[in-house]
Enzyme design. Structure first.
Site, PDB file in Angstrom:
ATOM      1  N   ASP A  31       0.875  -1.181   0.000  1.00 43.91           N
ATOM      2  CA  ASP A  31       0.000   0.000   0.000  1.00 43.91           C
ATOM      3  C   ASP A  31       0.907   1.224   0.000  1.00 43.91           C
ATOM      4  O   ASP A  31       1.952   1.220   0.650  1.00 43.91           O
ATOM      5  CB  ASP A  31      -0.879  -0.015   1.266  1.00 43.91           C
ATOM      6  CG  ASP A  31      -2.126   0.835   1.125  1.00 43.91           C
ATOM      7  OD1 ASP A  31      -3.231   0.302   1.316  1.00 43.91           O
ATOM      8  OD2 ASP A  31      -1.989   2.056   0.830  1.00 43.91           O
ATOM      9  N   SER A 124     -16.936  -2.507  -8.825  1.00 41.95           N
ATOM     10  CA  SER A 124     -17.992  -1.729  -8.174  1.00 41.95           C
ATOM     11  C   SER A 124     -19.280  -1.817  -8.977  1.00 41.95           C
ATOM     12  O   SER A 124     -19.254  -1.920 -10.214  1.00 41.95           O
ATOM     13  CB  SER A 124     -17.528  -0.276  -8.116  1.00 41.95           C
ATOM     14  OG  SER A 124     -18.596   0.579  -7.811  1.00 41.95           O
ATOM     15  N   TYR A 149     -13.825   7.777 -12.141  1.00 35.02           N
ATOM     16  CA  TYR A 149     -13.542   6.697 -11.177  1.00 35.02           C
ATOM     17  C   TYR A 149     -14.261   5.416 -11.621  1.00 35.02           C
ATOM     18  O   TYR A 149     -13.666   4.346 -11.721  1.00 35.02           O
ATOM     19  CB  TYR A 149     -14.007   7.108  -9.757  1.00 35.02           C
ATOM     20  CG  TYR A 149     -14.330   5.931  -8.885  1.00 35.02           C
ATOM     21  CD1 TYR A 149     -13.312   5.152  -8.334  1.00 35.02           C
ATOM     22  CD2 TYR A 149     -15.663   5.548  -8.638  1.00 35.02           C
ATOM     23  CE1 TYR A 149     -13.613   4.035  -7.576  1.00 35.02           C
ATOM     24  CE2 TYR A 149     -15.961   4.446  -7.889  1.00 35.02           C
ATOM     25  CZ  TYR A 149     -14.931   3.689  -7.352  1.00 35.02           C
ATOM     26  OH  TYR A 149     -15.241   2.574  -6.617  1.00 35.02           O
ATOM     27  N   LYS A 153     -12.973   1.435 -13.225  1.00 32.89           N
ATOM     28  CA  LYS A 153     -13.406   0.088 -12.808  1.00 32.89           C
ATOM     29  C   LYS A 153     -13.863  -0.708 -14.045  1.00 32.89           C
ATOM     30  O   LYS A 153     -13.541  -1.881 -14.199  1.00 32.89           O
ATOM     31  CB  LYS A 153     -14.547   0.168 -11.787  1.00 32.89           C
ATOM     32  CG  LYS A 153     -14.165   0.792 -10.461  1.00 32.89           C
ATOM     33  CD  LYS A 153     -13.250  -0.111  -9.658  1.00 32.89           C
ATOM     34  CE  LYS A 153     -12.781   0.500  -8.350  1.00 32.89           C
ATOM     35  NZ  LYS A 153     -11.667  -0.221  -7.723  1.00 32.89           N
ATOM     36  N   PHE A 178     -21.576  -3.288  -3.881  1.00 27.84           N
ATOM     37  CA  PHE A 178     -22.621  -2.276  -3.836  1.00 27.84           C
ATOM     38  C   PHE A 178     -22.152  -1.198  -2.825  1.00 27.84           C
ATOM     39  O   PHE A 178     -21.097  -0.638  -3.036  1.00 27.84           O
ATOM     40  CB  PHE A 178     -23.995  -2.942  -3.623  1.00 27.84           C
ATOM     41  CG  PHE A 178     -24.463  -3.501  -4.967  1.00 27.84           C
ATOM     42  CD1 PHE A 178     -23.806  -4.585  -5.556  1.00 27.84           C
ATOM     43  CD2 PHE A 178     -25.451  -2.872  -5.702  1.00 27.84           C
ATOM     44  CE1 PHE A 178     -24.143  -5.034  -6.843  1.00 27.84           C
ATOM     45  CE2 PHE A 178     -25.804  -3.313  -6.983  1.00 27.84           C
ATOM     46  CZ  PHE A 178     -25.146  -4.396  -7.548  1.00 27.84           C
ATOM     47  N   VAL A 217     -29.677  15.645   2.644  1.00 27.08           N
ATOM     48  CA  VAL A 217     -30.255  14.535   1.881  1.00 27.08           C
ATOM     49  C   VAL A 217     -30.353  15.001   0.429  1.00 27.08           C
ATOM     50  O   VAL A 217     -31.017  16.002   0.134  1.00 27.08           O
ATOM     51  CB  VAL A 217     -31.644  14.146   2.434  1.00 27.08           C
ATOM     52  CG1 VAL A 217     -32.305  13.095   1.562  1.00 27.08           C
ATOM     53  CG2 VAL A 217     -31.523  13.657   3.877  1.00 27.08           C
ATOM     54  N   ARG A 292     -27.959  15.238  -6.123  1.00 26.91           N
ATOM     55  CA  ARG A 292     -26.530  15.356  -6.438  1.00 26.91           C
ATOM     56  C   ARG A 292     -26.342  14.894  -7.871  1.00 26.91           C
ATOM     57  O   ARG A 292     -26.896  13.859  -8.258  1.00 26.91           O
ATOM     58  CB  ARG A 292     -25.751  14.461  -5.469  1.00 26.91           C
ATOM     59  CG  ARG A 292     -24.260  14.458  -5.679  1.00 26.91           C
ATOM     60  CD  ARG A 292     -23.542  13.690  -4.576  1.00 26.91           C
ATOM     61  NE  ARG A 292     -23.842  12.266  -4.571  1.00 26.91           N
ATOM     62  CZ  ARG A 292     -23.309  11.390  -3.724  1.00 26.91           C
ATOM     63  NH1 ARG A 292     -22.470  11.791  -2.791  1.00 26.91           N
ATOM     64  NH2 ARG A 292     -23.624  10.114  -3.787  1.00 26.91           N
ATOM     65  N   ASP A 295     -26.133  11.079  -9.566  1.00 32.97           N
ATOM     66  CA  ASP A 295     -26.776  10.053  -8.735  1.00 32.97           C
ATOM     67  C   ASP A 295     -27.903   9.348  -9.485  1.00 32.97           C
ATOM     68  O   ASP A 295     -28.583   9.953 -10.313  1.00 32.97           O
ATOM     69  CB  ASP A 295     -27.359  10.685  -7.459  1.00 32.97           C
ATOM     70  CG  ASP A 295     -26.381  10.666  -6.302  1.00 32.97           C
ATOM     71  OD1 ASP A 295     -25.278  10.104  -6.464  1.00 32.97           O
ATOM     72  OD2 ASP A 295     -26.724  11.218  -5.237  1.00 32.97           O
TER      73      ASP A 295
END
Ligand code: WQD
Length: 333
Positions: A31, A124, A149, A153, A178, A217, A292, A295
Site C-alpha cells: 500500500d 464496483s 472513477y 473500474k 454495492f 439529503v 446530487r 446520482d
C-alpha cells in the site's frame, strides 16, 4: 494460500485481510498509504494475533513491486489499491486513469512474469451505469458510467478479460461491490476519510458524533417510495468474507468471472437515517436538498450467483453496520 493484497491498509482491504488471516491464509500487504495509515497493520495484529508483512510500495511503481514478487511466491493477488473519490475523479480524470490503470497493468505484467495466475479485483456496482432494472444481475449490461472513477473500474474489468483470454491458465474474478458500510466490531478498523466525507455513512457518523451539524439529503423527488435514493448497503465484514469465499472461484473453469456483493435489499436514505437513529439511540438532524449530479434513483443487487456458487450469505444487518460505524467514528479524534 499465500496472498498479495494491494491496498490492504484501506477500508475494505484491511477488513478483508482480517478475514483472510482468521481463515489461515498468509497475507503480504502492499500500500502506498495515500489514503490509509501504517498503524492499520498493528490493528490487524491486535484483532487476529498475526502481523501481516507490509511493504510501503505504490503498485504502479514497477521496481518496488518487482522486489515484493521476487521475495515471495504468491498463489493469488487481491487488488484493492486505487483512487476512489468520485468528485475528485471528475476534476482530475487523468490522475485517475493514470493511477488506477497503470497500477493494474504493472501488477498484471509482474503476475505474468512471476507466474502468479489468480487475481481477485475490487470492482464496483458503478460499472452498471444507470440500471435499466433492479435487482442488478451480473449479466446485465455494463457501461455508461457517470464519472472517471467508475470508468476506471469498467476499463479494468475489460483489461482483466483480455488478459486472461490471452494468457491461458490465468484467472480473474471481479467483485462488484454495492455500498460498503460499517466497521470492524472491535472498533479498531473502519472508514474515516480525512476530508468531509462524500459517502453517506461516514457523513452520518460525523453528524452523530457532533462533528458535522446535519446531513444533507440529496433529493426527495426520486421515483422511490419515500422519494430518496435507494442503495444496497452491505457490512464491510460481510464484504470481507465475500473475498474469502471468492477464492474458491479460481477452481472453477471460467478464466474470467464476476460476482455482485451486496445484500440483495435496498434501503432509502431516510430509512438509513432512521435505522442509524434506532441503532444508536440518537437523532440525526437532516435537511432535504437538491439531487446530487450523477446520482441514480435506485441500485441494489441480485446476489443469487454469489450465494449459489460461493455460499455468500451476509450475516450483518444494516442496523448492525450503523452501530459499528458510530462506535468507530466515536473513537476518532
Ligand atoms: C448513497 C446515497 C446519495 C451523501 C458511491 C460510488 C460507488 C462506490 C460507493 C466507492 C445516495 C445519498 C449521500 C450525502 C445523501 N464507490 N447521500 N447525502 O453514490 O451510491 O456510491 O460510493 O468507493 O462507486 O459511486 O454512495 O454513499 O455517496 O450515496 O443524501 O451526504 O446517499 O444521494 O442516494 P453512492 P454514497
Amino acid at each position: 494460500m499465500k496472498l498479495l493484497v494491494t491496498g490492504g491498509t484501506g477500508f475494505i482491504g484491511s477488513h478483508t485481510v482480517v478475514a483472510l488471516i482468521e481463515a489461515g491464509h498468509e497475507v503480504v500487504i502492499v500500500d502506498n498509504l495515500v489514503n490509509s495509515q501504517r498503524n492499520v497493520v498493528t490493528k490487524i495484529k491486535r484483532i487476529t494475533g498475526v502481523k501481516p508483512l507490509f511493504y510501503k510500495v505504490d503498485v504502479a511503481h514497477e521496481k518496488g513491486l518487482r522486489k515484493v514478487f521476487s521475495e515471495h511466491k504468491f498463489d493469488a493477488v487481491i487488488h484493492f489499491a486505487g483512487l476512489k473519490a468520485v468528485d475528485e475523479s471528475v476534476e482530475k480524470p487523468l490522475m485517475y486513469y493514470r493511477n488506477n490503470l497503470d497500477s493494474t497493468i504493472t501488477l498484471l505484467e509482474l503476475m505474468r512474469e512471476f507466474g502468479v495466475k489468480n487475481i481477485l479485483f475490487s470492482s464496483s456496482a458503478t460499472v452498471y451505469g444507470t440500471p435499466k432494472r433492479v435487482p442488478l444481475k451480473e449479466e446485465d449490461p455494463i457501461g455508461g458510467t457517470t464519472n472517471p472513477y467508475g470508468t476506471t473500474k469498467l476499463f479494468i474489468e475489460q483489461i482483466l478479460m483480455d488478459f486472461v483470454a490471452a494468457n491461458p491458465g490465468f484467472k480473474a474474478v471481479s467483485l462488484r461491490y454495492f455500498n460498503p458500510i460499517g466497521a470492524h466490531p472491535s472498533k479498531l478498523l473502519g472508514e474515516s476519510p480525512s476530508d468531509i466525507p462524500n459517502n453517506i455513512m461516514p457523513y452520518i457518523s460525523r453528524v452523530a458524533n457532533g462533528k458535522l451539524s446535519h446531513l444533507n439529503v440529496f433529493g426527495d423527488d426520486y421515483e422511490t417510495p419515500d422519494g430518496t435514493g435507494i442503495r444496497d448497503y452491505v457490512h464491510v465484514m460481510d464484504l470481507a468474507y465475500g473475498h474469502l469465499l471468492a477464492l474458491k472461484a479460481f477452481e472453477f473453469d471460467h478464466a474470467y468471472n464476476v460476482y455482485n456483493l451486496g445484500t440483495g435489499k435496498g434501503t432509502s436514505v431516510l430509512e438509513l437515517v432512521h435505522l442509524y437513529e434506532k441503532a444508536n439511540r440518537l437523532k440525526i438532524p437532516y435537511v432535504i436538498g437538491p439531487r446530487r449530479s450523477g446520482d441514480i434513483a435506485e441500485s441494489f443487487a441480485d446476489i443469487s450467483k454469489a450465494k449459489t456458487e460461493l455460499g455468500f450469505v451476509p450475516q450483518y444487518t444494516v442496523k448492525d453496520a450503523c452501530r459499528h460505524a458510530y462506535l468507530f467514528e466515536k473513537k476518532q479524534k
